[in-house]
Scaffold this motif. Structure first.
Motif, PDB file in Angstrom:
ATOM      1  N   ILE A   3       0.789  -0.968   0.371  1.00 34.79           N
ATOM      2  CA  ILE A   3       0.040   0.057  -0.180  1.00 34.79           C
ATOM      3  C   ILE A   3       1.207   1.222  -0.148  1.00 34.79           C
ATOM      4  CG2 ILE A   3      -1.480   1.332   1.312  1.00 34.79           C
ATOM      5  CD1 ILE A   3      -3.550  -0.915   1.758  1.00 34.79           C
ATOM      6  N   ILE A   4       2.328   1.018   0.724  1.00 30.82           N
ATOM      7  CA  ILE A   4       2.773   1.905   0.907  1.00 30.82           C
ATOM      8  C   ILE A   4       3.835   2.428  -0.540  1.00 30.82           C
ATOM      9  CG2 ILE A   4       4.533   3.421   2.341  1.00 30.82           C
ATOM     10  CD1 ILE A   4       3.507   2.558   4.401  1.00 30.82           C
ATOM     11  N   CYS A   5       4.571   1.293  -0.966  1.00 32.16           N
ATOM     12  CA  CYS A   5       5.065   1.135  -1.762  1.00 32.16           C
ATOM     13  C   CYS A   5       5.136   0.999  -3.166  1.00 32.16           C
ATOM     14  CB  CYS A   5       6.180   0.449  -1.643  1.00 32.16           C
ATOM     15  SG  CYS A   5       6.965   0.932   0.432  1.00 32.16           S
ATOM     16  N   PHE A   6       3.736   0.744  -3.136  1.00 36.07           N
ATOM     17  CA  PHE A   6       3.680   0.532  -4.912  1.00 36.07           C
ATOM     18  C   PHE A   6       2.043   1.564  -4.762  1.00 36.07           C
ATOM     19  CE2 PHE A   6       6.881  -3.128  -3.195  1.00 36.07           C
ATOM     20  CZ  PHE A   6       8.253  -2.655  -4.485  1.00 36.07           C
ATOM     21  N   LEU A  52      10.508  -6.396   4.940  1.00 38.68           N
ATOM     22  CA  LEU A  52       9.487  -5.119   4.422  1.00 38.68           C
ATOM     23  C   LEU A  52      10.007  -4.016   5.555  1.00 38.68           C
ATOM     24  CD1 LEU A  52       7.109  -7.910   4.474  1.00 38.68           C
ATOM     25  CD2 LEU A  52       7.879  -6.878   2.483  1.00 38.68           C
ATOM     26  N   ASN A  53      10.258  -4.228   6.839  1.00 40.94           N
ATOM     27  CA  ASN A  53       9.816  -2.449   7.484  1.00 40.94           C
ATOM     28  C   ASN A  53      10.733  -1.886   7.174  1.00 40.94           C
ATOM     29  OD1 ASN A  53       7.586  -2.686   9.824  1.00 40.94           O
ATOM     30  ND2 ASN A  53       8.105  -4.182   9.435  1.00 40.94           N
ATOM     31  N   LEU A  54      12.181  -2.213   6.785  1.00 45.21           N
ATOM     32  CA  LEU A  54      12.970  -0.961   6.572  1.00 45.21           C
ATOM     33  C   LEU A  54      13.131  -0.183   5.349  1.00 45.21           C
ATOM     34  CD1 LEU A  54      16.392  -3.229   7.756  1.00 45.21           C
ATOM     35  CD2 LEU A  54      15.992  -1.739   8.643  1.00 45.21           C
ATOM     36  N   LEU A  55      12.444  -1.279   4.864  1.00 46.88           N
ATOM     37  CA  LEU A  55      12.006  -1.198   2.763  1.00 46.88           C
ATOM     38  C   LEU A  55      10.850   0.039   3.155  1.00 46.88           C
ATOM     39  CD1 LEU A  55      12.038  -4.102   0.488  1.00 46.88           C
ATOM     40  CD2 LEU A  55      13.371  -2.452   0.658  1.00 46.88           C
ATOM     41  N   VAL A 101       9.046   5.458   3.223  1.00 54.06           N
ATOM     42  CA  VAL A 101       8.220   6.916   3.606  1.00 54.06           C
ATOM     43  C   VAL A 101       9.299   7.696   3.981  1.00 54.06           C
ATOM     44  CG1 VAL A 101       7.940   8.018   5.767  1.00 54.06           C
ATOM     45  CG2 VAL A 101       6.812   5.365   4.677  1.00 54.06           C
ATOM     46  N   LEU A 102      10.608   7.682   3.990  1.00 52.73           N
ATOM     47  CA  LEU A 102      12.068   8.858   4.557  1.00 52.73           C
ATOM     48  C   LEU A 102      12.064   9.742   2.933  1.00 52.73           C
ATOM     49  CD1 LEU A 102      14.063   7.306   6.740  1.00 52.73           C
ATOM     50  CD2 LEU A 102      12.415   8.883   7.356  1.00 52.73           C
ATOM     51  N   VAL A 103      11.996   8.902   2.256  1.00 48.48           N
ATOM     52  CA  VAL A 103      12.975   9.191   0.925  1.00 48.48           C
ATOM     53  C   VAL A 103      11.695  10.639   0.405  1.00 48.48           C
ATOM     54  CG1 VAL A 103      13.403   9.382  -1.298  1.00 48.48           C
ATOM     55  CG2 VAL A 103      14.260   7.891   0.043  1.00 48.48           C
ATOM     56  N   ALA A 104      10.340   9.200   0.387  1.00 52.50           N
ATOM     57  CA  ALA A 104       8.892  10.512   0.274  1.00 52.50           C
ATOM     58  C   ALA A 104       8.808  11.476   1.218  1.00 52.50           C
ATOM     59  CB  ALA A 104       7.898   9.509  -0.033  1.00 52.50           C
ATOM     60  N   SER A 105       8.831  11.761   2.296  1.00 55.71           N
ATOM     61  CA  SER A 105       9.319  12.834   3.176  1.00 55.71           C
ATOM     62  C   SER A 105      10.415  14.109   2.733  1.00 55.71           C
ATOM     63  CB  SER A 105       9.092  11.973   4.403  1.00 55.71           C
ATOM     64  OG  SER A 105       8.426  11.706   5.035  1.00 55.71           O
ATOM     65  N   GLN A 106      11.139  13.508   2.598  1.00 53.68           N
ATOM     66  CA  GLN A 106      12.452  14.498   2.224  1.00 53.68           C
ATOM     67  C   GLN A 106      11.745  14.769   0.991  1.00 53.68           C
ATOM     68  OE1 GLN A 106      16.006  12.778   1.982  1.00 53.68           O
ATOM     69  NE2 GLN A 106      17.352  14.669   1.439  1.00 53.68           N
ATOM     70  N   ILE A 107      11.379  14.196  -0.073  1.00 51.71           N
ATOM     71  CA  ILE A 107      10.768  15.035  -0.872  1.00 51.71           C
ATOM     72  C   ILE A 107       9.803  16.109  -0.824  1.00 51.71           C
ATOM     73  CG2 ILE A 107       9.685  14.859  -3.875  1.00 51.71           C
ATOM     74  CD1 ILE A 107      11.617  12.607  -3.315  1.00 51.71           C
ATOM     75  N   ARG A 108       9.305  15.002  -0.429  1.00 53.38           N
ATOM     76  CA  ARG A 108       8.020  16.756   0.370  1.00 53.38           C
ATOM     77  C   ARG A 108       7.735  17.777   1.084  1.00 53.38           C
ATOM     78  NH1 ARG A 108       2.264  15.354   0.367  1.00 53.38           N
ATOM     79  NH2 ARG A 108       1.170  16.774   1.648  1.00 53.38           N
ATOM     80  N   MET A 150       3.213  15.108   6.985  1.00 54.82           N
ATOM     81  CA  MET A 150       4.315  13.803   7.111  1.00 54.82           C
ATOM     82  C   MET A 150       4.851  13.224   8.731  1.00 54.82           C
ATOM     83  SD  MET A 150       7.610  16.829   5.656  1.00 54.82           S
ATOM     84  CE  MET A 150       8.451  16.154   5.997  1.00 54.82           C
ATOM     85  N   GLN A 151       3.515  14.162   9.707  1.00 54.15           N
ATOM     86  CA  GLN A 151       3.229  13.752  11.115  1.00 54.15           C
ATOM     87  C   GLN A 151       2.307  12.354  10.701  1.00 54.15           C
ATOM     88  OE1 GLN A 151       1.117  17.118  13.207  1.00 54.15           O
ATOM     89  NE2 GLN A 151       3.051  18.330  12.905  1.00 54.15           N
ATOM     90  N   SER A 152       1.313  12.006  10.186  1.00 51.38           N
ATOM     91  CA  SER A 152       1.365  10.797   9.872  1.00 51.38           C
ATOM     92  C   SER A 152       1.607   9.822   9.313  1.00 51.38           C
ATOM     93  CB  SER A 152      -0.279  10.969   9.150  1.00 51.38           C
ATOM     94  OG  SER A 152      -0.936   9.588   8.695  1.00 51.38           O
ATOM     95  N   ARG A 153       2.938   9.703   8.884  1.00 52.12           N
ATOM     96  CA  ARG A 153       4.230   8.893   7.954  1.00 52.12           C
ATOM     97  C   ARG A 153       4.921   8.510   9.084  1.00 52.12           C
ATOM     98  NH1 ARG A 153       5.821  11.479   2.320  1.00 52.12           N
ATOM     99  NH2 ARG A 153       3.257  11.074   0.681  1.00 52.12           N
ATOM    100  N   ARG A 154       5.114  10.179   9.930  1.00 51.42           N
ATOM    101  CA  ARG A 154       5.606   9.527  11.387  1.00 51.42           C
ATOM    102  C   ARG A 154       5.626   8.723  12.081  1.00 51.42           C
ATOM    103  NH1 ARG A 154       7.215  12.466  15.572  1.00 51.42           N
ATOM    104  NH2 ARG A 154       9.169  11.666  17.232  1.00 51.42           N
ATOM    105  N   ARG A 155       4.086   8.649  12.494  1.00 53.25           N
ATOM    106  CA  ARG A 155       4.073   7.265  13.218  1.00 53.25           C
ATOM    107  C   ARG A 155       3.403   6.192  12.755  1.00 53.25           C
ATOM    108  NH1 ARG A 155      -0.027  11.855  14.109  1.00 53.25           N
ATOM    109  NH2 ARG A 155      -1.374  11.814  12.558  1.00 53.25           N
ATOM    110  N   ALA A 156       3.200   6.127  11.463  1.00 55.77           N
ATOM    111  CA  ALA A 156       3.498   5.026  10.851  1.00 55.77           C
ATOM    112  C   ALA A 156       4.959   4.246  10.789  1.00 55.77           C
ATOM    113  CB  ALA A 156       3.140   5.171   9.359  1.00 55.77           C
TER     114      ALA A 156
END
Length: 322
Positions: A108-111, A193-196, A201-208, A223-229
């Motif tokens: 869901i997050i990566c693809f 899977l969690n590392l990927l 999420v970190l790369v997408a957050s940096q771009i955002r 970004m706050q929602s992604r951090r909680r995830a």
């Protein structure tokens, strides 16, 4: 020994609390959507069901009823064999459903392109069904780990452990294969899977963050929602690894030193063995609550259910006291 008994007692109390928590989670997800997709609800409900089965068969049947009513459970050999299969299968099923749900979150997050196909209710039902069938099927060899004490009129009575379990090469290979599938492979899968997911999420957050400028994370709810995830994923992985570490270490120690038995609970091997079992069951009880209780809608529905129960019971309590 006193400390160990207190540890057992406190862990059993936690297991009873986790039983209630998983039952409430299953009921809430069954009656309300809690703002979750259908596929996510299916995974969480299947995990709750598997965890409840762990607590029923391992804690209630094996740890509580079996020692007190051993004459009833040991009367027929088939009953012992069935219980031995179910106890091993429900734990495996709980672990692999956690892996399946982690992979679903990863997709869901990566693809984004594949998520519409894979993260659908039909695919979720197929994956959950396969996990149940495969985990229960691969534990069928435990049927032959129990032998009858005597046979009367072609009926097998009594239960005893197959003496070839600790000496046969086939059984040793089976135990190695069983341990590799649970929990060694889930270890690797969940961590990888969690590392990927974290990396994505970190790369997408940096771009955002670059697009938003100097607003920072404080002004970006996404970004706050992604951090909680990320925190949730790390907590789930750490819980799984830590709580299964004693089981893996004990398995390797027993195979390397050829230590399979203990006389009493004064033996350190016995203490570690009992502790590893309790931690393993505890892990099977925490995954669903960890995922579900982090959802705001779930907490809201839970509060509504508690208020409804309190308002329903209050008139009866008032009438009884009056």
């Amino acid at each position: 020994m006193v400390v160990f008994k207190q540890f057992i007692q406190s862990t059993c109390e936690k297991e009873r609390a986790e039983t209630l928590a998983n039952a409430v989670t299953l009921l809430t997800l069954q009656l309300r959507d809690c703002g979750l997709s259908r596929s996510t609800r299916m995974y969480l409900k299947s995990m709750s069901t598997a965890d409840l089965l762990v607590l029923i068969f391992y804690v209630l049947v094996y740890r509580i009823l079996l020692p007190r009513f051993h004459h009833v459970f040991y009367l027929y050999t088939f009953g012992c064999r069935l219980i031995s299969i179910l106890i091993a299968a429900v734990i495996d099923c709980s672990v692999w459903l956690t892996v399946s749900f982690t992979f679903d979150r990863f997709v869901i997050i990566c693809f984004q392109r594949v998520r519409r196909i894979y993260c659908s209710p039909k695919c979720a039902v197929l994956v959950i069904t396969l996990v149940y069938l495969l985990t229960y099927s691969r534990n069928i060899p435990y049927y032959f780990a129990i032998l009858p004490i005597h046979v009367h009129n072609n009926r097998q009575f009594g239960c005893k452990t197959n003496p070839n379990i600790d000496t046969s090469l086939a059984w040793r290979a089976f135990y190695w294969f069983h341990t590799i599938l649970t929990p060694l492979v889930p270890y690797v899968c969940v961590v990888f899977l969690n590392l990927l997911t974290i990396r994505h999420v970190l790369v997408a957050s940096q771009i955002r963050r670059g697009f938003r400028g100097s607003g920072g994370e404080a002004g970006d709810p996404e970004m706050q929602s992604r951090r909680r995830a990320l925190v949730l994923l790390f907590a789930a992985s750490a819980s799984f690894i830590i709580l299964w570490m004693a089981t893996v270490g004990l398995f390797l120690f027993s195979r390397i030193t050829n230590t399979y038995f203990y006389r009493d609970f004064n033996d350190p091997f016995a203490l570690v063995n009992e502790a590893s079992r309790m931690l393993r069951v505890l892990n099977c009880s925490t995954s669903t609550c960890m995922y579900a209780l982090t959802q705001a809608r779930f907490r809201e529905e839970l509060r509504k259910a508690m208020k409804y129960c309190a308002n329903t019971i209050n008139p009866f309590v008032t009438a009884a006291n009056g």
